[in-house]
Design an enzyme around this catalytic site. Structure first.
Site, PDB file in Angstrom:
ATOM      1  N   HIS B  97     102.281 143.586   0.806  1.00  0.00           N
ATOM      2  CA  HIS B  97     101.334 142.595   1.334  1.00  0.00           C
ATOM      3  C   HIS B  97     100.590 143.135   2.551  1.00  0.00           C
ATOM      4  CE1 HIS B  97     103.631 139.620  -1.001  1.00  0.00           C
ATOM      5  NE2 HIS B  97     102.614 138.801  -0.819  1.00  0.00           N
ATOM      6  N   ASN B 128     108.227 149.120   3.594  1.00  0.00           N
ATOM      7  CA  ASN B 128     107.939 147.714   3.321  1.00  0.00           C
ATOM      8  C   ASN B 128     109.114 146.819   3.726  1.00  0.00           C
ATOM      9  OD1 ASN B 128     106.688 145.400   2.284  1.00  0.00           O
ATOM     10  ND2 ASN B 128     107.360 145.800   0.173  1.00  0.00           N
TER      11      ASN B 128
HETATM   12 MG   LIG Z   1     105.791 143.509   2.615  1.00  0.00          MG
END
Ligand SMILES: [Mg+2]
Ligand SMILES: [Mg+2]
Lengths: 253, 253
Positions: B97, B128
């Site tokens: 994201h 991440n």
């Molecule tokens: Mg993420």
């Protein structure tokens, strides 16, 4: 059939964006209109994403003289993202025109505007002087057979398979301002038939490298979709929206 | 000094572009407004150039549940330039994201909108889940001390010197649609002081790589100018235009 030329077409200056962009904007970022072209600047690579010009008999003829032209910084670009001639110095690359100077003999200002470094990208000197120059001449010669020749030129950064079997984009950056050296260049030609029956497309992709002079230009023709995928730009969709139903769009004949 | 909150600020939805973009647009290409963020898409790399969100106490709290969210293609992007989940499959990269899902608990729709693949970039899975996740938590925790926290996130493609002594940008592309794998990610935080006396900036650049978890986030602070040069975006100039003379802009303190 003799084409009906609109009165407005005869009076509007060559470089005005309404005229140059008849077939739409390939993208909508940082658009600038100059005397001889419309362009979209990519501040990350420090070069244009694309430059569009409109060529025809009258734009190719006139009193302009290249002797009075000099490369210049584009001061409308923030200094963080602006190319300078110092960046090119000693790099081994030419300041390669995207919109070609010789396409705009109709006005000294129009020719001078092609010397903004935002209309330039680092180009292999041999390519610049030979095959790329031939492609520019080819564009001009097409004005003998077509009413108008719209030329869209830009850099490409194409991936290549490396030893690990994966695809990588790799390109050099030159100078203090880290100007991207494209791996390839494209030219998309939108050719307007004199009888108004439609447009023809020719799309070329050339490597930013020395190219054997004997290789004919036809060798570098590619499907328009290849340029559209690689550049992030769209051409056919824009043309379709503007073409009347009786007009035919033909690619790469 | 108690800040005077405008009535309009209390009623306008979090994601509306007027609210999120209080400090201007870093660039003007392919702007999209979603429930939880405003973004600019780069069709050439198939990822966003930047995504801006506005965080504060109320945006972080609410009934949204990540369980009901799923990654989805952004159908507003032409198929030539659109990322799909198939492109990520087996690549070894996470769908990372840019605007974080957990920032938008205030509305299920806002959280779901962060799952568009145009708000995602190929990210090292370890990064991440660890240091990047910590940076996202850091952004949220700042809402305790600042009235509003504007977070701008995006990919970077930084050059590196190679064996020949020249600088090259090199990045992998994954999947049939050749999604660019950024070499780095940035987050620029614009922190609005509760007393209205100015804004503070924090700029982070993290490599898209496994990062030792013990390295503190402060290690990744960079001057804002570094992000501006590398990304092609401008932040300070936009903020200056909007700040009143009595407001102070402080960077990375
Ligand atoms: Mg993420
Ligand atoms: Mg040339």
């Amino acid at each position: 059939v003799v084409p009906v030329v609109q009165a407005s077409e005869l009076t509007v200056t060559h470089g005005s964006s309404a005229v140059v962009m008849k077939y739409g904007f390939p993208s909508l970022a940082n658009i600038k209109t100059r005397e001889s072209y419309v362009t979209s600047y990519d501040p990350r690579t420090r070069t244009a994403s694309w430059v569009i010009e409109k060529l025809n008999h009258s734009s190719l003829h006139g009193p302009s003289n290249r002797k009075f032209c000099d490369f210049k910084e584009d001061e409308s670009v923030h200094i963080f993202h602006r190319a300078t001639s110092a960046d090119y110095k000693g790099s081994g690359f030419d300041r390669g025109h995207l919109a070609a100077a010789a396409n705009h003999k109709w006005s000294q200002k129009a020719m001078e505007d092609t010397f903004y470094l935002s209309n330039v990208a680092p180009q292999n000197p041999h390519l610049n002087k030979n095959t790329w120059n031939n492609l520019e001449k080819h564009c001009r010669s097409l004005t003998k057979h077509y009413m108008n020749v719209y030329v869209c030129t830009g850099p490409l950064y194409l991936p290549r398979q490396q030893a690990d079997g994966k695809l990588y984009v790799q390109y050099q950056v030159i100078g203090k301002n880290q100007i991207a050296v494209p791996t390839h260049f494209f030219k998309v030609l939108i050719l307007e038939k004199a009888d108004g029956s439609g447009v023809e497309l020719q799309s070329y992709v050339l490597p930013n490298d020395q190219v054997e002079e004997k290789v004919p230009l036809e060798h570098f023709l590619v499907p328009i979709e290849m340029v559209e995928r690689a550049s992030g730009l769209l051409f056919v969709h824009n043309i379709m929206k503007r073409a009347s139903s009786r007009q035919k769009i033909t690619a790469n004949r």
